[in-house]
Design an enzyme around this catalytic site. Sequence first.
Site, PDB file in Angstrom:
ATOM      1  N   ASP A  44     -28.646  90.227  75.929  1.00 33.42           N
ATOM      2  CA  ASP A  44     -27.823  89.039  75.714  1.00 33.42           C
ATOM      3  C   ASP A  44     -28.601  87.793  76.137  1.00 33.42           C
ATOM      4  N   THR A  47     -25.859  82.612  76.159  1.00 29.43           N
ATOM      5  CA  THR A  47     -25.512  81.281  75.669  1.00 29.43           C
ATOM      6  C   THR A  47     -24.285  80.819  76.448  1.00 29.43           C
ATOM      7  N   ILE A  71     -31.966  88.139  70.561  1.00 30.56           N
ATOM      8  CA  ILE A  71     -32.139  89.127  69.488  1.00 30.56           C
ATOM      9  C   ILE A  71     -33.171  88.668  68.462  1.00 30.56           C
ATOM     10  N   THR A 156     -16.560  90.427  60.674  1.00 25.22           N
ATOM     11  CA  THR A 156     -15.256  89.764  60.778  1.00 25.22           C
ATOM     12  C   THR A 156     -14.518  89.776  59.445  1.00 25.22           C
ATOM     13  N   ASP A 157     -13.200  89.655  59.521  1.00 23.59           N
ATOM     14  CA  ASP A 157     -12.412  89.533  58.284  1.00 23.59           C
ATOM     15  C   ASP A 157     -12.634  88.170  57.610  1.00 23.59           C
ATOM     16  N   GLU A 158     -13.224  87.215  58.351  1.00 26.31           N
ATOM     17  CA  GLU A 158     -13.375  85.860  57.791  1.00 26.31           C
ATOM     18  C   GLU A 158     -14.324  85.825  56.591  1.00 26.31           C
ATOM     19  N   ALA A 184     -19.832  82.235  56.601  1.00 32.95           N
ATOM     20  CA  ALA A 184     -20.950  82.406  55.670  1.00 32.95           C
ATOM     21  C   ALA A 184     -22.131  83.083  56.371  1.00 32.95           C
ATOM     22  N   SER A 185     -22.356  82.713  57.637  1.00 28.60           N
ATOM     23  CA  SER A 185     -23.484  83.328  58.351  1.00 28.60           C
ATOM     24  C   SER A 185     -23.196  84.806  58.638  1.00 28.60           C
ATOM     25  N   LYS A 186     -21.941  85.149  58.906  1.00 25.76           N
ATOM     26  CA  LYS A 186     -21.597  86.558  59.110  1.00 25.76           C
ATOM     27  C   LYS A 186     -21.728  87.322  57.782  1.00 25.76           C
ATOM     28  N   ASN A 211      -8.676  89.009  64.209  1.00 26.75           N
ATOM     29  CA  ASN A 211      -8.739  88.257  65.476  1.00 26.75           C
ATOM     30  C   ASN A 211      -8.450  89.144  66.684  1.00 26.75           C
ATOM     31  N   LYS A 221     -11.300  79.615  72.638  1.00 26.56           N
ATOM     32  CA  LYS A 221     -10.521  80.274  71.576  1.00 26.56           C
ATOM     33  C   LYS A 221      -9.028  80.099  71.828  1.00 26.56           C
TER      34      LYS A 221
HETATM   35  P1  NAD Z   1     -18.676  85.679  72.001  1.00 24.90           P
HETATM   36  O1  NAD Z   1     -19.037  84.330  71.486  1.00 24.90           O
HETATM   37  O2  NAD Z   1     -17.644  85.801  73.066  1.00 24.90           O
HETATM   38  O3  NAD Z   1     -19.978  86.441  72.527  1.00 24.90           O
HETATM   39  C1  NAD Z   1     -21.182  86.413  71.827  1.00 24.90           C
HETATM   40  C2  NAD Z   1     -22.274  86.917  72.765  1.00 24.90           C
HETATM   41  O4  NAD Z   1     -23.504  86.939  72.025  1.00 24.90           O
HETATM   42  C3  NAD Z   1     -22.508  86.023  73.988  1.00 24.90           C
HETATM   43  O5  NAD Z   1     -22.617  86.810  75.143  1.00 24.90           O
HETATM   44  C4  NAD Z   1     -23.823  85.312  73.671  1.00 24.90           C
HETATM   45  O6  NAD Z   1     -24.557  84.986  74.848  1.00 24.90           O
HETATM   46  C5  NAD Z   1     -24.530  86.356  72.827  1.00 24.90           C
HETATM   47  N1  NAD Z   1     -25.529  85.775  71.921  1.00 24.90           N
HETATM   48  C6  NAD Z   1     -25.357  84.764  71.026  1.00 24.90           C
HETATM   49  N2  NAD Z   1     -26.511  84.515  70.371  1.00 24.90           N
HETATM   50  C7  NAD Z   1     -27.425  85.398  70.854  1.00 24.90           C
HETATM   51  C8  NAD Z   1     -28.782  85.653  70.568  1.00 24.90           C
HETATM   52  N3  NAD Z   1     -29.453  84.915  69.658  1.00 24.90           N
HETATM   53  N4  NAD Z   1     -29.420  86.641  71.233  1.00 24.90           N
HETATM   54  C9  NAD Z   1     -28.754  87.383  72.154  1.00 24.90           C
HETATM   55  N5  NAD Z   1     -27.462  87.180  72.480  1.00 24.90           N
HETATM   56  C10 NAD Z   1     -26.805  86.198  71.838  1.00 24.90           C
HETATM   57  O7  NAD Z   1     -18.253  86.515  70.705  1.00 24.90           O
HETATM   58  P2  NAD Z   1     -17.120  87.618  70.530  1.00 24.90           P
HETATM   59  O8  NAD Z   1     -15.831  86.953  70.261  1.00 24.90           O
HETATM   60  O9  NAD Z   1     -17.242  88.602  71.616  1.00 24.90           O
HETATM   61  O10 NAD Z   1     -17.606  88.272  69.164  1.00 24.90           O
HETATM   62  C11 NAD Z   1     -18.547  89.328  69.163  1.00 24.90           C
HETATM   63  C12 NAD Z   1     -18.841  89.735  67.737  1.00 24.90           C
HETATM   64  O11 NAD Z   1     -17.634  90.131  67.095  1.00 24.90           O
HETATM   65  C13 NAD Z   1     -19.416  88.612  66.869  1.00 24.90           C
HETATM   66  O12 NAD Z   1     -20.377  89.174  66.023  1.00 24.90           O
HETATM   67  C14 NAD Z   1     -18.226  88.116  66.070  1.00 24.90           C
HETATM   68  O13 NAD Z   1     -18.641  87.596  64.838  1.00 24.90           O
HETATM   69  C15 NAD Z   1     -17.435  89.390  65.895  1.00 24.90           C
HETATM   70  N6  NAD Z   1     -15.981  89.258  65.752  1.00 24.90           N
HETATM   71  C16 NAD Z   1     -15.253  88.561  66.666  1.00 24.90           C
HETATM   72  C17 NAD Z   1     -13.862  88.509  66.540  1.00 24.90           C
HETATM   73  C18 NAD Z   1     -13.023  87.779  67.559  1.00 24.90           C
HETATM   74  O14 NAD Z   1     -11.810  87.649  67.350  1.00 24.90           O
HETATM   75  N7  NAD Z   1     -13.560  87.293  68.659  1.00 24.90           N
HETATM   76  C19 NAD Z   1     -13.234  89.160  65.484  1.00 24.90           C
HETATM   77  C20 NAD Z   1     -14.029  89.849  64.557  1.00 24.90           C
HETATM   78  C21 NAD Z   1     -15.390  89.905  64.710  1.00 24.90           C
HETATM   79  O1  DAU Z   2     -10.682  86.555  62.198  1.00 24.53           O
HETATM   80  C1  DAU Z   2     -11.696  86.934  63.083  1.00 24.53           C
HETATM   81  C2  DAU Z   2     -12.259  85.700  63.745  1.00 24.53           C
HETATM   82  O2  DAU Z   2     -11.291  85.286  64.691  1.00 24.53           O
HETATM   83  C3  DAU Z   2     -13.603  85.946  64.419  1.00 24.53           C
HETATM   84  O3  DAU Z   2     -14.545  86.281  63.448  1.00 24.53           O
HETATM   85  C4  DAU Z   2     -14.057  84.697  65.186  1.00 24.53           C
HETATM   86  O4  DAU Z   2     -15.257  84.969  65.884  1.00 24.53           O
HETATM   87  C5  DAU Z   2     -12.973  84.323  66.163  1.00 24.53           C
HETATM   88  O5  DAU Z   2     -13.315  83.134  66.839  1.00 24.53           O
HETATM   89  C6  DAU Z   2     -11.642  84.135  65.437  1.00 24.53           C
HETATM   90  O6  DAU Z   2     -11.692  82.984  64.571  1.00 24.53           O
HETATM   91  P1  DAU Z   2     -10.448  81.977  64.428  1.00 24.53           P
HETATM   92  O7  DAU Z   2     -10.929  80.698  63.918  1.00 24.53           O
HETATM   93  O8  DAU Z   2      -9.319  82.640  63.702  1.00 24.53           O
HETATM   94  O9  DAU Z   2     -10.017  81.898  65.985  1.00 24.53           O
HETATM   95  P2  DAU Z   2      -9.587  80.670  66.914  1.00 24.53           P
HETATM   96  O10 DAU Z   2      -9.136  81.252  68.215  1.00 24.53           O
HETATM   97  O11 DAU Z   2     -10.596  79.590  66.950  1.00 24.53           O
HETATM   98  O12 DAU Z   2      -8.306  80.113  66.132  1.00 24.53           O
HETATM   99  C7  DAU Z   2      -7.180  80.922  65.844  1.00 24.53           C
HETATM  100  C8  DAU Z   2      -6.215  80.079  65.027  1.00 24.53           C
HETATM  101  O13 DAU Z   2      -5.724  79.027  65.879  1.00 24.53           O
HETATM  102  C9  DAU Z   2      -6.836  79.379  63.836  1.00 24.53           C
HETATM  103  O14 DAU Z   2      -5.898  79.293  62.774  1.00 24.53           O
HETATM  104  C10 DAU Z   2      -7.161  77.972  64.340  1.00 24.53           C
HETATM  105  C11 DAU Z   2      -6.037  77.738  65.338  1.00 24.53           C
HETATM  106  N1  DAU Z   2      -6.383  76.849  66.472  1.00 24.53           N
HETATM  107  C12 DAU Z   2      -7.486  77.153  67.218  1.00 24.53           C
HETATM  108  C13 DAU Z   2      -7.857  76.360  68.283  1.00 24.53           C
HETATM  109  C14 DAU Z   2      -9.079  76.679  69.107  1.00 24.53           C
HETATM  110  C15 DAU Z   2      -5.585  75.749  66.769  1.00 24.53           C
HETATM  111  O15 DAU Z   2      -4.573  75.498  66.081  1.00 24.53           O
HETATM  112  N2  DAU Z   2      -5.958  74.964  67.814  1.00 24.53           N
HETATM  113  C16 DAU Z   2      -7.056  75.205  68.576  1.00 24.53           C
HETATM  114  O16 DAU Z   2      -7.333  74.415  69.515  1.00 24.53           O
END
Ligand code: NAD
Ligand code: DAU
Length: 384
Positions: A44, A47, A71, A156-158, A184-186, A211, A221
């Site tokens: 890790d 960041t 990575i 992700t589903d996005e 797009a990056s995912k 999510n 988040k």
């Molecule tokens: P996060 O942002 O909490 O954690 C990401 C981690 O990756 C951090 O510890 C960061 O330091 C590390 N990282 C980032 N860039 C790096 C690099 N270049 N080299 C090494 N480490 C690096 O993210 P998360 O919410 O835990 O999501 C994890 C994975 O799951 C992601 O790939 C995300 O796209 C995917 N995902 C997240 C959600 C969600 O709801 N959070 C849902 C679906 C998929």
């Molecule tokens: O669907 C999976 C994705 O879920 C993951 O791939 C992403 O890594 C993760 O961050 C998450 O993305 P979202 O954009 O859905 O999550 P976020 O928590 O940022 O927002 C959830 C919803 O809430 C979204 O519709 C935006 C809204 N929101 C979010 C924030 C931070 C608000 O209305 N106000 C806010 O301040």
Amino acid sequence: MNTQSSDLSPHNSLLITGGAGFIGANFVHYWIKNYPDDRIVVLDALTYAGSKANLAPVESHPGFRFVHGDIRDYDLVVNLLGDEHIDTIVHFAAESHVDRSIHGPDAFVDSNIIGTHTLLKAAKTLWLDSPSSTSRTKSSALSPQSSSYRFHHISTDEVYGSLGLNDPGFSETTAYAPNSPYAASKAGSDFLVRAYYKTYGLPMTISNCSNNYGPYQHPEKLIPLLILNCLEGKPLPIYGDGLNIRDWLYVEDHCQGIDMILKKGRLGETYNVGGNCEKTNLEVVNTVCAILDKLKSLSPQSSALSTQSYSSLLTHIKDRPGHDRRYAIDASKITSELDYAPQESFETGMRKTVEWYLDNLDWCKNVIGEEYNKWIEQNYTQAG
Ligand code: NAD
Ligand code: DAU
């Protein structure tokens, strides 16, 4: 059925990228609890989103090692795969916040696309081109029927874009239509993983999840932001009309889904993982507020509010550009093939989550640094 499955040995050596982030750390905890004899190496870059504090409960576990690194560092990754005899990569590392991808997309292309490609190249070198260096059996290149190795990519589903209210949920065959630079990056990284399977036979699986929520999620988040703002009596910023829908999954249920895919998933396949739990953002706010109303009454500094519910802090702000209206997962493939079912309901998962944040306010203070405060100022200055 299941002809192309994994052939993982009883004791595995796993590289968990992004293991100091939200889902990665929960996965490390889950894995060590369930498979204490496995080797777990976390890579890790720490960041703003990663913290070693997320791994504190497991740092003294004998099979655990933390490596601070990126990575995108090919030499580092190749050496780690070889030295640690890694047979399984679970790739979480990514820039993950949609709002940040709108303000600064470069880091998303760098980590999510270039970073994933660097890992794929390193895995190909060690597992397919010179497999003796990891002392494991080679998979049959180009068409692996089974393999001792596995590259599991967390997506992700996005990537599927946005649904209308009456559309069926995303299935594994839904066309990709990413709308944010993050999505797009995912999507780009998913295509690279697929291409390494089709072209070189790299043994891989992908999961596209909805999510997540639960312990250790960064306060940027939605759910942790709401909890912490409530506790400080700050406005609860909701984009637009608050009727955007997300499909929420408790993070430990996601970890269990990944476990099942690693153990029983077919190589080269994608599995969608969801909670079957669609909620509007307003429903999420009301749930958080109702739980907090019961657990912790409003602080005196907020007593000027018109009611004694935290929900009176709700504030509609200018919408997120390109804000996807609705996500929903059709999880029938993972359900029927792997017998997967989430264990937590939204009510039980949310209650656990709010309680975890209340019990871990020091953790929250730790991850909220100067960088985070700058981010909040940058993102929330244009209230609508
Ligand atoms: P996060 O942002 O909490 O954690 C990401 C981690 O990756 C951090 O510890 C960061 O330091 C590390 N990282 C980032 N860039 C790096 C690099 N270049 N080299 C090494 N480490 C690096 O993210 P998360 O919410 O835990 O999501 C994890 C994975 O799951 C992601 O790939 C995300 O796209 C995917 N995902 C997240 C959600 C969600 O709801 N959070 C849902 C679906 C998929
Ligand atoms: O669907 C999976 C994705 O879920 C993951 O791939 C992403 O890594 C993760 O961050 C998450 O993305 P979202 O954009 O859905 O999550 P976020 O928590 O940022 O927002 C959830 C919803 O809430 C979204 O519709 C935006 C809204 N929101 C979010 C924030 C931070 C608000 O209305 N106000 C806010 O301040």
